[in-house]
Scaffold this motif. Structure first.
Motif, PDB file in Angstrom:
ATOM      1  N   VAL A 134      -6.527  28.713 -38.454  1.00  0.00           N
ATOM      2  CA  VAL A 134      -6.516  29.603 -37.295  1.00  0.00           C
ATOM      3  C   VAL A 134      -7.853  30.322 -37.247  1.00  0.00           C
ATOM      4  O   VAL A 134      -8.273  30.943 -38.227  1.00  0.00           O
ATOM      5  N   THR A 135      -8.533  30.217 -36.131  1.00  0.00           N
ATOM      6  CA  THR A 135      -9.820  30.893 -35.992  1.00  0.00           C
ATOM      7  C   THR A 135      -9.632  32.254 -35.313  1.00  0.00           C
ATOM      8  O   THR A 135      -8.612  32.512 -34.667  1.00  0.00           O
ATOM      9  N   TYR A 136     -10.660  33.078 -35.463  1.00  0.00           N
ATOM     10  CA  TYR A 136     -10.620  34.369 -34.778  1.00  0.00           C
ATOM     11  C   TYR A 136     -10.530  34.163 -33.269  1.00  0.00           C
ATOM     12  O   TYR A 136      -9.846  34.910 -32.568  1.00  0.00           O
ATOM     13  N   GLY A 137     -11.188  33.131 -32.768  1.00  0.00           N
ATOM     14  CA  GLY A 137     -11.107  32.834 -31.342  1.00  0.00           C
ATOM     15  C   GLY A 137      -9.693  32.510 -30.909  1.00  0.00           C
ATOM     16  O   GLY A 137      -9.250  32.937 -29.840  1.00  0.00           O
ATOM     17  N   ASP A 138      -8.953  31.750 -31.731  1.00  0.00           N
ATOM     18  CA  ASP A 138      -7.560  31.446 -31.422  1.00  0.00           C
ATOM     19  C   ASP A 138      -6.737  32.730 -31.339  1.00  0.00           C
ATOM     20  O   ASP A 138      -5.961  32.943 -30.409  1.00  0.00           O
ATOM     21  N   ALA A 139      -6.908  33.581 -32.342  1.00  0.00           N
ATOM     22  CA  ALA A 139      -6.121  34.818 -32.416  1.00  0.00           C
ATOM     23  C   ALA A 139      -6.474  35.757 -31.275  1.00  0.00           C
ATOM     24  O   ALA A 139      -5.597  36.409 -30.700  1.00  0.00           O
ATOM     25  N   PHE A 140      -7.758  35.821 -30.932  1.00  0.00           N
ATOM     26  CA  PHE A 140      -8.184  36.706 -29.850  1.00  0.00           C
ATOM     27  C   PHE A 140      -7.625  36.249 -28.513  1.00  0.00           C
ATOM     28  O   PHE A 140      -7.234  37.071 -27.674  1.00  0.00           O
ATOM     29  N   THR A 141      -7.564  34.940 -28.307  1.00  0.00           N
ATOM     30  CA  THR A 141      -7.021  34.411 -27.061  1.00  0.00           C
ATOM     31  C   THR A 141      -5.545  34.777 -26.930  1.00  0.00           C
ATOM     32  O   THR A 141      -5.059  35.050 -25.821  1.00  0.00           O
ATOM     33  N   VAL A 142      -4.837  34.814 -28.046  1.00  0.00           N
ATOM     34  CA  VAL A 142      -3.429  35.204 -28.032  1.00  0.00           C
ATOM     35  C   VAL A 142      -3.274  36.692 -27.714  1.00  0.00           C
ATOM     36  O   VAL A 142      -2.427  37.092 -26.916  1.00  0.00           O
ATOM     37  N   GLN A 143      -4.096  37.537 -28.346  1.00  0.00           N
ATOM     38  CA  GLN A 143      -4.004  38.992 -28.165  1.00  0.00           C
ATOM     39  C   GLN A 143      -5.396  39.544 -27.831  1.00  0.00           C
ATOM     40  O   GLN A 143      -6.096  40.032 -28.721  1.00  0.00           O
ATOM     41  N   PRO A 144      -5.797  39.512 -26.555  1.00  0.00           N
ATOM     42  CA  PRO A 144      -7.167  39.860 -26.207  1.00  0.00           C
ATOM     43  C   PRO A 144      -7.408  41.329 -25.859  1.00  0.00           C
ATOM     44  O   PRO A 144      -8.519  41.693 -25.491  1.00  0.00           O
TER      45      PRO A 144
END
Length: 632
Positions: free
Chosen positions: A495-505
């Motif tokens: 899981v990348t930070y980009g993935d996580a940020f897209t989920v909770q931006p």
């Protein structure tokens, strides 16, 4: 024989071409639309120019007088040159008047909504076509009619994937500048960071503290800083609490050959209930239909009869992207109350695509469109304007898909902008923060629970359940704050930070507070549309150990039939430590009871809490079980 036939065919074609270019030759009469002038459409010179070629009857004309004046000028020139007789000129002028050319004008509107900064193809969703393909489709539609406007019904920015959000959504504004849109009605997400930031989006200037601001390409900057939007933000129903003035223009006007079309833009009246209170501080939000109706006399006083409403509120319907079966939602009541002077409504907010006819206050059907979300679709709309009354007499609309992959080419005018920001975001975006064992979806089951909602609530509980961090026993997460699924990246599920940020931006922080058991019940009773002021169904996601049941058919405040914590019934009079994000803590999404919570303790940012949870489970986080909420 075949070669001889081809030779004869070529010779015949050349002979016809030679005949067609012989001055004085003709095959039919001059036609203005379907009206014959009764004048031979003669070839005027060796370049094959005919009388009809000299008269631009197929061009758009702002009124009939302008077309007749054009015909008069051209025919006088031809008569003086000896190309036509005075009688033929008279016949041509009569045909021009009879043809009705110039009495109507067709204008194309290209509309979208809920773009949410989805500039990079595939980011946030595999079905995201990206802004470069979006631009290609818009250019194709623009090419069909030089008289056009490109408009947005809100949430152009906010809740965006990292490639735009990391840079304060400046990349999205710059992309829309390059596309050349005309107006954007503010949506609720335009207020995520408050009025001042929205005004900066319009007028430009770098963010006062964020180092990722003002990093665009030179051609998109102004004096080395973010240039702001070259299109107009509209906010007819948003006023400054003290001055009473609208914070942005209520409407914009575009002139099409002397025929003016007004675009009234606004967000939903309920914006304060779904935006952090800091984002709407000092602002008031008016009723949508009342706001529009009050503007009609003002527009008519300016001679404007063609009125389009861009509204960030919507509904839902079945039947595909052009369907309107069973249309429902707030947009129905709003349109039902609109002045008959409104010719078209372009809506948004619900992320649904539809193409409807809904009755206005006079019982007359009005075209209402929405293009869904994330640049996946565009609304292709043709207005036919009566140039004598300046009013719209016909509206035709069709929702089109943008297309991904090989179906739609990327516009080279946008690819460098996307590549620039993608490169700048590459390092923070690609940082691996943990693992999952399978893709985790935000799709809800019949009870309203999602696997990803379970995991996020668990992460927030884990971040706040220790002494010193809040001693929480349960966490609740709003479903609207979960913006995308969490994908499984082969081969290890990184899981990348980009993935996580897209989920909770949104960058919300965690807040732990004390609530009585009866307040928790009120919280859960507020999830249902029409109950305790709630305007939509919003089933809160809950952390491990907390279970509850509800009966959807029961009356408001009697739907939640059981609540347990670690198998023990929740005591209405007992106190419990509860964690929510800062948006909910301030009463967001209509959960006003959370503002009553006491002994508050601030915590980590939601994405940091999620990262810590992933790292605490190095073998991989599994999808949530979706067994904590039961619907009877």
């Amino acid at each position: 024989m075949r070669m001889k036939f081809l030779a004869l065919a070529v010779a015949g074609a050349l002979s016809q071409a030679a005949f067609a270019c012989t001055p004085g030759s003709y095959t039919d009469n001059v036609m203005f639309g379907t009206t014959s002038a009764g004048v031979p459409n003669r070839v005027l010179d060796a370049s094959c120019t005919t009388i009809d070629d000299q008269i631009a009857d197929e061009s758009p004309w702002g009124n009939q007088a302008a077309f007749i004046a054009h015909v008069s000028t051209v025919t006088m020139s031809l008569q003086k040159a000896g190309k036509i007789s005075a009688l033929e000129r008279a016949r041509l002028l009569t045909a021009a008047r009879t043809s009705q050319i110039g009495t109507t004008l067709k204008v194309k509107l290209i509309a979208f909504n809920d773009f949410h900064g989805y500039i990079k193809a595939g980011e946030g969703s595999s079905s995201n076509p990206g802004v470069a393909r979006f631009s290609t489709r818009i250019k194709e539609l623009k090419a069909q009619n030089p008289l056009h406007a490109v408009v947005s019904a809100g949430d152009m920015i906010g809740a965006s994937p990292l490639t735009s959000a990391l840079f304060k959504d400046e990349p999205t504004i710059e992309a829309m500048n390059r596309i050349g849109i005309d107006f954007n009605a503010v949506g609720n997400h335009e207020f995520d960071e408050g009025k001042d930031e929205l005004l900066r989006m319009q007028h430009g200037g770098n963010h006062p503290t964020d180092p990722y601001s003002g990093l665009g390409l030179n051609e998109d900057l102004k004096a080395g800083e973010f240039a702001g939007a070259r299109f107009g933000f509209l906010a007819a129903n948003v006023r400054d609490e003290q001055s009473g003035d609208t914070v942005l223009p209520a409407f914009g006007v575009k002139d099409f050959l002397g025929n003016k079309v007004a675009f009234i833009g606004m967000t939903l009246e309920g914006t304060p209930t779904i935006v952090s209170p800091s984002g709407v501080a000092g602002l008031t939000f008016g009723d949508e239909a009342d706001t529009v109706n009050a503007l009609i006399p003002r527009l008519k006083a300016q001679g404007i009869e063609s009125v389009v409403v861009l509204i960030h509120e919507g509904g839902a319907a079945s039947g595909g992207i052009n369907g309107c079966t069973g249309v429902s939602g707030p947009i129905v009541d709003i349109v039902n109350r609109l002045d008959p002077e409104v010719d078209l409504v372009i809506s948004g907010h619900t992320h649904q695509a539809y193409n409807c006819l809904i009755n206005n206050a006079a019982g007359q059907p009005v075209r209402v469109t929405s293009a869904g979300q994330y640049a996946r679709n565009l609304s292709d709309i043709d207005l036919t304007i009566d140039t004598r009354t300046r009013d719209v007499i016909a509206v035709a609309a069709n929702n089109l898909t943008t297309g991904t992959g090989s179906t739609t080419a990327e516009d080279p005018a946008l690819t460098d902008l996307v590549a620039h920001y993608d490169s700048l975001a590459a390092v923070p975006k690609s940082r691996v923060i943990g693992r999952i064992t399978a893709a985790i979806s935000r799709s809800q089951n019949a009870a309203g629970e999602s696997a990803l909602g379970d995991v996020i609530a668990d992460a927030q509980l884990d971040a706040t359940n220790d002494a010193g961090t809040g001693e929480a026993v349960v966490a609740f997460m709003n479903p609207g704050g979960i913006r995308a699924d969490l994908p499984f990246n082969a081969p290890n599920g990184d899981v990348t930070y980009g993935d996580a940020f897209t989920v909770q931006p949104f960058g919300n922080s965690l807040v732990t507070m004390t609530l009585k058991g009866e307040q928790i019940k009120t919280l859960l009773e507020t999830q249902f549309n029409g109950c305790n002021g709630q305007t939509a169904e919003r089933i809160l996601q809950v952390s491990v150990g907390f279970n509850y049941s509800y009966t959807a058919g029961n009356a408001c405040n009697a739907r939640v039939t059981s609540m347990t914590l670690n198998g023990v019934a929740v005591d209405p009079s007992a106190s419990y430590r509860v964690t929510v994000n800062s948006f909910l803590a301030d009463g967001g999404d209509g959960f006003a009871v959370l503002k009553e919570g006491g002994n508050r303790l601030g915590g980590a940012v939601d994405t940091d809490a999620f990262e810590a949870y992933l790292q605490a489970n190095p073998s991989g986080v599994t999808p949530g079980p979706r067994n904590r909420i039961t619907r009877n």
